[in-house]
Scaffold this active site. Structure first.
Site, PDB file in Angstrom:
ATOM      1  N   HIS A  41       0.814  -1.221   0.000  1.00 44.50           N
ATOM      2  CA  HIS A  41       0.000   0.000   0.000  1.00 44.50           C
ATOM      3  C   HIS A  41       0.852   1.278   0.000  1.00 44.50           C
ATOM      4  O   HIS A  41       0.311   2.379  -0.165  1.00 44.50           O
ATOM      5  CB  HIS A  41      -1.039  -0.031   1.137  1.00 44.50           C
ATOM      6  CG  HIS A  41      -0.560   0.429   2.469  1.00 44.50           C
ATOM      7  ND1 HIS A  41      -0.212  -0.434   3.480  1.00 44.50           N
ATOM      8  CD2 HIS A  41      -0.390   1.665   2.973  1.00 44.50           C
ATOM      9  CE1 HIS A  41       0.145   0.263   4.545  1.00 44.50           C
ATOM     10  NE2 HIS A  41       0.049   1.535   4.265  1.00 44.50           N
ATOM     11  N   ASP A  95      -0.582  -7.368   1.622  1.00 45.09           N
ATOM     12  CA  ASP A  95       0.081  -6.064   1.675  1.00 45.09           C
ATOM     13  C   ASP A  95       1.602  -6.260   1.756  1.00 45.09           C
ATOM     14  O   ASP A  95       2.212  -6.117   2.821  1.00 45.09           O
ATOM     15  CB  ASP A  95      -0.446  -5.271   2.883  1.00 45.09           C
ATOM     16  CG  ASP A  95      -0.069  -3.796   2.814  1.00 45.09           C
ATOM     17  OD1 ASP A  95       0.426  -3.356   1.761  1.00 45.09           O
ATOM     18  OD2 ASP A  95      -0.291  -3.100   3.827  1.00 45.09           O
ATOM     19  N   GLY A 194       2.931   6.174   8.896  1.00 41.68           N
ATOM     20  CA  GLY A 194       4.330   6.448   8.577  1.00 41.68           C
ATOM     21  C   GLY A 194       5.253   5.296   8.941  1.00 41.68           C
ATOM     22  O   GLY A 194       6.393   5.246   8.489  1.00 41.68           O
ATOM     23  N   SER A 196       4.266   2.191   8.338  1.00 43.21           N
ATOM     24  CA  SER A 196       3.899   1.144   7.378  1.00 43.21           C
ATOM     25  C   SER A 196       5.082   0.668   6.567  1.00 43.21           C
ATOM     26  O   SER A 196       5.920   1.471   6.158  1.00 43.21           O
ATOM     27  CB  SER A 196       2.900   1.696   6.365  1.00 43.21           C
ATOM     28  OG  SER A 196       1.707   1.933   6.975  1.00 43.21           O
TER      29      SER A 196
HETATM   30  C1  4AZ Z   1      -0.822   3.555   8.798  1.00 48.07           C
HETATM   31  O1  4AZ Z   1      -1.682   4.382   8.523  1.00 48.07           O
HETATM   32  C2  4AZ Z   1      -0.980   2.729  10.008  1.00 48.07           C
HETATM   33  N1  4AZ Z   1      -1.764   0.980  14.631  1.00 48.07           N
HETATM   34  C3  4AZ Z   1      -0.031   1.766  10.305  1.00 48.07           C
HETATM   35  C4  4AZ Z   1      -0.177   0.989  11.438  1.00 48.07           C
HETATM   36  C5  4AZ Z   1      -1.258   1.175  12.276  1.00 48.07           C
HETATM   37  C6  4AZ Z   1      -2.204   2.133  11.985  1.00 48.07           C
HETATM   38  C7  4AZ Z   1      -2.058   2.913  10.846  1.00 48.07           C
HETATM   39  C8  4AZ Z   1      -1.385   0.299  13.483  1.00 48.07           C
HETATM   40  O2  4AZ Z   1       0.142   3.395   8.068  1.00 48.07           O
END
Ligand code: 4AZ
Length: 251
Positions: A41, A95, A194, A196
């Site tokens: 993503h 993902d 951020g 991710s």
């Molecule tokens: C994000 O938006 C995201 N709490 C990544 C991890 C989590 C929430 C949002 C997990 O990239």
């Protein structure tokens, strides 16, 4: 990362910082000298993504600081987004994406104190619920805050059973077998926006293995809303097919 602590890159030497132009977009994990594993993503353009715009940094302590001794900088020579990642749904099945990296001299990553690979666990290896693992990233560090942490942070989280995650915290529509969940006992530590693409690593036999890719979750550090991670041990064959790496790596 919400909660946890600031960390030096030497304690998370597999972490990658992925940029599009001058903007930081996602974390990643170095799994081999030429390969970074991250989240699909992070590339909303999918197969049509213009890889020329992207760069990858290893050995980075902070997003807006440059340390030319510790850091290694790369361009992306190839992007492989999982063919079954579904951009239209919110639940982020499959993902996972691979970046092939190369520097201006045509070289891949060089192992140093601040740069090294995380190992791939064996296919379908499962760890018990309650097992402690760690997450790391440069993402949001305050609940409800909109600013990203400038510094690398890490936090300890515990694995949640598949049953609890699919039936107690989320639903089977939201969390499937390609995902794993982890959270802090007091819901104080979590990954956030951020982070991710970055690592969830677990230590087994004195070796750090990449079990999860930070993927999604409802909000951050929210009671009964664990962080959701791509289950790396479902993708050994896919990783091996696209990289030529062995199906598991240790040492
Ligand atoms: C994000 O938006 C995201 N709490 C990544 C991890 C989590 C929430 C949002 C997990 O990239």
């Amino acid at each position: 990362i919400i909660g946890g602590k600031r960390s030096k890159v030497e304690s998370q030497p597999w972490i990658a910082a992925i940029f599009k132009g001058v903007g930081f977009i996602c974390g990643g994990t170095l799994i081999a000298p030429c390969w970074v594993l991250t989240a699909a993503h992070c590339f909303p353009g999918g197969k049509n993504t213009q890889i020329k715009k992207y760069s990858v940094y290893l050995g980075k302590n902070a997003i807006n600081e440059t340390n030319s001794v510790k850091e290694q900088q790369f361009v992306v020579s190839k992007l492989v987004v999982h063919e079954d990642f579904d951009y239209t749904t919110e639940n982020y099945n499959n993902d996972i994406a691979l970046l092939k990296i190369v520097d201006s001299n045509g070289q891949c990553a060089v192992r140093t104190d601040s740069v090294r690979t995380a190992c791939l666990p064996p296919f379908q290896k499962r760890l018990p619920a309650g097992f402690y693992c760690e997450i790391a990233g440069y993402g949001r560090h305050q609940k409800g805050g909109f600013k990203y942490s400038r510094y690398l942070k890490q936090a300890q989280v515990r694995l949640i059973s598949q049953n609890d995650c699919q039936n107690k915290y989320y639903s089977k529509d939201e969390v499937n077998k390609n995902m794993l969940c982890a959270a802090d006992r007091n819901w104080e530590k979590d990954a956030c926006q951020g982070d991710s693409g970055g690592p969830l690593v677990c230590e087994v036999n004195n070796t750090m293995f990449l079990f999860g890719i930070i993927s999604w979750g409802k909000e951050c550090s929210k009671k009964f809303n664990p962080g959701v991670y791509t289950k790396v041990t479902n993708y050994n064959n896919w990783i091996s097919l696209h990289t030529g790496l062995p199906k598991y790596t240790a040492g």
